[in-house]
Structures are given as C-alpha cells and as structure tokens.
Design a protein around this motif. Sequence first.
Motif, mmCIF file in Angstrom:
data_model
loop_
_atom_site.group_PDB
_atom_site.id
_atom_site.type_symbol
_atom_site.label_atom_id
_atom_site.label_comp_id
_atom_site.label_asym_id
_atom_site.label_seq_id
_atom_site.Cartn_x
_atom_site.Cartn_y
_atom_site.Cartn_z
ATOM 1 N N ARG A 1 -4.791 -5.807 -10.444
ATOM 2 C CA ARG A 1 -6.500 -4.823 -9.836
ATOM 3 C C ARG A 1 -7.209 -6.009 -8.558
ATOM 4 N NH1 ARG A 1 -7.226 0.076 -12.923
ATOM 5 N NH2 ARG A 1 -4.520 0.648 -13.182
ATOM 6 N N HIS A 2 -6.366 -6.971 -7.904
ATOM 7 C CA HIS A 2 -6.295 -6.889 -7.416
ATOM 8 C C HIS A 2 -5.590 -7.824 -6.500
ATOM 9 C CE1 HIS A 2 -8.664 -10.989 -5.355
ATOM 10 N NE2 HIS A 2 -10.033 -9.914 -6.784
ATOM 11 N N PHE A 3 -5.951 -7.406 -5.064
ATOM 12 C CA PHE A 3 -4.780 -8.199 -3.923
ATOM 13 C C PHE A 3 -4.520 -9.253 -3.802
ATOM 14 C CE2 PHE A 3 -5.552 -3.662 -2.544
ATOM 15 C CZ PHE A 3 -4.276 -2.904 -2.404
ATOM 16 N N THR A 4 -5.926 -10.583 -3.951
ATOM 17 C CA THR A 4 -5.548 -12.004 -3.481
ATOM 18 C C THR A 4 -4.385 -11.679 -4.608
ATOM 19 O OG1 THR A 4 -7.555 -11.970 -2.894
ATOM 20 C CG2 THR A 4 -6.127 -13.733 -3.412
ATOM 21 N N ASP B 1 -3.885 9.016 -8.654
ATOM 22 C CA ASP B 1 -3.075 9.968 -9.655
ATOM 23 C C ASP B 1 -1.772 9.756 -9.221
ATOM 24 O OD1 ASP B 1 -5.377 11.198 -10.980
ATOM 25 O OD2 ASP B 1 -5.112 12.341 -9.625
ATOM 26 N N ALA B 2 -1.796 9.578 -7.680
ATOM 27 C CA ALA B 2 -0.425 9.182 -7.456
ATOM 28 C C ALA B 2 -0.090 7.773 -8.183
ATOM 29 C CB ALA B 2 -0.044 9.355 -5.836
ATOM 30 N N GLY B 3 -0.334 7.023 -7.762
ATOM 31 C CA GLY B 3 -0.498 5.803 -8.626
ATOM 32 C C GLY B 3 0.075 5.814 -9.604
ATOM 33 N N ALA C 1 2.847 0.059 3.703
ATOM 34 C CA ALA C 1 4.098 0.688 3.833
ATOM 35 C C ALA C 1 4.573 1.987 3.665
ATOM 36 C CB ALA C 1 4.772 -0.386 4.913
ATOM 37 N N LEU C 2 4.344 1.174 1.918
ATOM 38 C CA LEU C 2 4.900 2.229 1.099
ATOM 39 C C LEU C 2 4.052 3.634 0.476
ATOM 40 C CD1 LEU C 2 6.699 3.070 -1.946
ATOM 41 C CD2 LEU C 2 5.002 1.257 -2.862
ATOM 42 N N GLU C 3 2.312 2.912 0.852
ATOM 43 C CA GLU C 3 1.935 4.613 0.836
ATOM 44 C C GLU C 3 2.491 5.390 2.003
ATOM 45 O OE1 GLU C 3 -1.989 2.812 -0.974
ATOM 46 O OE2 GLU C 3 -2.019 2.525 1.263
ATOM 47 N N ARG C 4 2.855 5.147 3.113
ATOM 48 C CA ARG C 4 2.819 6.021 4.416
ATOM 49 C C ARG C 4 4.089 6.207 3.852
ATOM 50 N NH1 ARG C 4 1.345 1.323 7.443
ATOM 51 N NH2 ARG C 4 3.230 0.683 7.283
ATOM 52 N N GLU C 5 5.498 5.778 3.161
ATOM 53 C CA GLU C 5 6.882 6.403 3.007
ATOM 54 C C GLU C 5 6.882 7.511 2.298
ATOM 55 O OE1 GLU C 5 10.854 5.033 1.339
ATOM 56 O OE2 GLU C 5 9.838 3.758 2.035
ATOM 57 N N LEU C 6 5.481 7.569 1.268
ATOM 58 C CA LEU C 6 5.846 8.335 -0.280
ATOM 59 C C LEU C 6 4.676 9.330 0.679
ATOM 60 C CD1 LEU C 6 4.787 5.562 -3.078
ATOM 61 C CD2 LEU C 6 6.970 7.176 -2.457
ATOM 62 N N GLY C 7 3.255 9.537 1.788
ATOM 63 C CA GLY C 7 2.887 10.148 1.749
ATOM 64 C C GLY C 7 1.514 10.678 1.007
ATOM 65 N N ALA C 8 1.085 9.171 0.019
ATOM 66 C CA ALA C 8 -0.266 9.152 -0.816
ATOM 67 C C ALA C 8 -1.373 8.038 -0.867
ATOM 68 C CB ALA C 8 0.150 9.971 -2.320
ATOM 69 N N ASP C 9 -1.959 7.825 -0.979
ATOM 70 C CA ASP C 9 -2.590 6.882 -1.352
ATOM 71 C C ASP C 9 -2.347 6.273 -3.070
ATOM 72 O OD1 ASP C 9 -3.722 6.310 1.033
ATOM 73 O OD2 ASP C 9 -5.630 6.980 0.545
ATOM 74 N N LEU C 10 -2.010 5.474 -2.928
ATOM 75 C CA LEU C 10 -1.367 4.564 -4.855
ATOM 76 C C LEU C 10 -2.812 3.950 -4.732
ATOM 77 C CD1 LEU C 10 1.821 3.165 -3.172
ATOM 78 C CD2 LEU C 10 1.441 5.500 -4.715
ATOM 79 N N PHE C 11 -3.722 3.405 -3.953
ATOM 80 C CA PHE C 11 -4.722 2.841 -4.488
ATOM 81 C C PHE C 11 -5.930 3.282 -4.320
ATOM 82 C CE2 PHE C 11 -1.352 -0.386 -5.134
ATOM 83 C CZ PHE C 11 -1.260 -0.176 -6.162
ATOM 84 N N GLN C 12 -7.296 3.499 -5.216
ATOM 85 C CA GLN C 12 -8.367 3.312 -4.671
ATOM 86 C C GLN C 12 -9.425 2.064 -4.374
ATOM 87 O OE1 GLN C 12 -10.538 6.224 -7.142
ATOM 88 N NE2 GLN C 12 -9.208 7.946 -6.816
ATOM 89 N N ARG C 13 -9.520 2.041 -3.620
ATOM 90 C CA ARG C 13 -9.837 0.491 -2.892
ATOM 91 C C ARG C 13 -11.685 0.360 -2.460
ATOM 92 N NH1 ARG C 13 -5.319 1.777 -0.260
ATOM 93 N NH2 ARG C 13 -3.661 0.061 -0.455
ATOM 94 N N ALA C 14 -11.922 -0.578 -3.312
ATOM 95 C CA ALA C 14 -13.626 -0.414 -3.125
ATOM 96 C C ALA C 14 -13.702 -2.624 -2.972
ATOM 97 C CB ALA C 14 -14.230 0.440 -4.313
ATOM 98 N N ARG C 15 -14.779 -2.219 -3.219
ATOM 99 C CA ARG C 15 -14.976 -4.028 -3.039
ATOM 100 C C ARG C 15 -15.106 -4.587 -4.301
ATOM 101 N NH1 ARG C 15 -16.316 -7.742 0.773
ATOM 102 N NH2 ARG C 15 -16.976 -6.192 2.066
ATOM 103 N N GLY C 16 -14.114 -5.080 -4.319
ATOM 104 C CA GLY C 16 -14.457 -5.631 -6.105
ATOM 105 C C GLY C 16 -13.623 -5.252 -7.355
ATOM 106 N N ASN C 17 -13.105 -3.851 -7.176
ATOM 107 C CA ASN C 17 -12.973 -2.783 -7.475
ATOM 108 C C ASN C 17 -11.734 -1.815 -7.292
ATOM 109 O OD1 ASN C 17 -12.703 -0.907 -9.898
ATOM 110 N ND2 ASN C 17 -14.581 0.118 -8.957
#
Length: 304
Positions: free
Chosen positions: A16-19, A59-61, A38-54
């Motif tokens: 749960r952390h990119f770094t 659902d797709a992820g 690039a993976l999200e573009r290919e699948l046509g859906a966001d895999l993560f909800q990105r918020a600072r520190g969270n």
Amino acid sequence: MQFQQLQYFVAVAETRHFTRAAETVHVAQPSLSQQIRALERELGADLFQRARGNITLTDAGEALLPLARRILADADTARHEVMELAQLRRGRVRLGATPSLCTGLLPGVLRAFHDRYGGVQLLVEEGGSHDLVRHLARGSLDLALVVLPLPTPSPALTTVEVLHEDLVVVSSPDAPAPGRRGRPVHIRELEQTPLVMFRHGYDLRELTVAACRAEGFDPRFAVEGGEMDAVLGFVRAGLGAAVVPHMVATRAELGLRVTPLASPGLKRTIALAHRSDVAPPRAARELQQLVLAKAPQLAARNSG
C-alpha cells in the motif's frame, strides 16, 4: 499486459505504498508508477485510489489481485519445473560416503544413476561419518551415506536407513586362522590375534575397539592408520586380521579368508543423510531414491 506489470501491481497492493513497493521489486519508484499507469490504461480501469499517505485498491484492483497472484505463482512453478528438469540433464550431485561403501556399494549405484542421467556430474567425498556430517552441516555435500548412530546426533539432519551389514573377520589364507578353523570366531578370541586397524575417526575402528572392550580386553594392533584399501592389502600380506563389512570382504579379487563372527556378531546400519532445512536438488533426490531401491539388492549380490 506484461508479467513485470503484474509483479509491480502485487507489490503495491501488498505494501500500500509506491516507494516501498519499488524497493521490494528493486526498481526506481517513477518506473514502477509508470508501469502501473500503463497497466491501468490497458485494462481501462483504475486499480488504486491514490490519496496522500493512503493507497487502497479499487473494485477493479480487488478483482485483479487474486488473479495476478495466481499468474505469478504459476510462473514461479513453471520456472521451478524447468530448472528441475535442467538439473537432471546437466546438474551436479555432491555425495559423501564412508570408504567401505565407496569400495563395496557405490560403484553399482553410481553406474545405475549414470546410465539414467549421464549429464549429471557426480562428486564423491570419501570420509568417516563424523567428517561427512560436518560437511553436510556446512552445505558442502547434498547427501551422505553414513553409519548409525551418528557420532554427534543432529536435529538438523534427516537420516533414512538403507541397509544393515554384517561384519566379518578377514585374514590371509597363508596366516593362522583366527579362532578355530571352520567355525565362526567370537570377539573374545581376537584377543590373541594381531589386528590391522583403521585410522582414528574411521567408523569400523570405533566399532571394533568398542566390541573388544565389551569383552574385557583392548585389541592388539599389528598395523594401524590405514584406509580400506591399505588395510585389506596389509591383511593380504599376512600382517594381521581385520574386521570389515561382508560386502567388502567377499570381493573375489582380494583372495582373503573370510570368517564370520559368532552370534550375536557385529552389524552396522547404513543410512542416507541430508540437511533437514534445505531440500536436496532434483538430481540429488533422484540419486537418493536410487540408493534406497538399489543398495539392498547390490549388498545382497556382493555378499552372496
């Protein structure tokens, strides 16, 4: 969809952390983020909800995660299976054995293994059980044929009994027979017989000396300090008698007198040992199975 992208996706999902995910898969964080997008573009859906520190899975992820893990696991299995097969074509087995087994048992077993897996390199280390156990413990051997009980029992080793061997007394046909000719000899009768004795650390030396002392005497040595071939040569020259495995004693080319020991006699148990905490490589496991199957047959044939 690329295999590497799935690796990066699972790493982010688990940390749960990119770094931290980038550190886990040993890649720069910008490169990891780029591959995830690039993976999200290919699948046509966001895999993560990105918020600072969270960072959370969408659902797709959530749907992709178990599938990605399965794909990665299947890939690891495929890689492992191919490596296992490759080991049987060009692998290596490091096998330790006591000198008497190198002389009497191993030639037949290793010939059978070589006929099946001619591309596998066989490295044989000859030594007493104490030395072989030490080599196993430090990882310089894959397997070892040792004599039980081990000089220093170790929970880090797994042992499987292979066969039980009778010990006999060998002497030169030109020398006086130990005991009364034509009948088995008791250990106590060896008190008056000079013995050709193996070097210190040799399993047969410890067994013979202990049996003599159990009968109330210390054996008398005519010559001591040799390996198996040297001991047999000294016996053949008439320097004394020796206690050796029946499998070795009955080799026709030796031309020695073989006298059995009177009941209860002396026996030794041969076992195959390997480290408990490390699975032997595939080629070593194949040799292990062959030893367990062939050794009793070869021992019986050599003793017959």
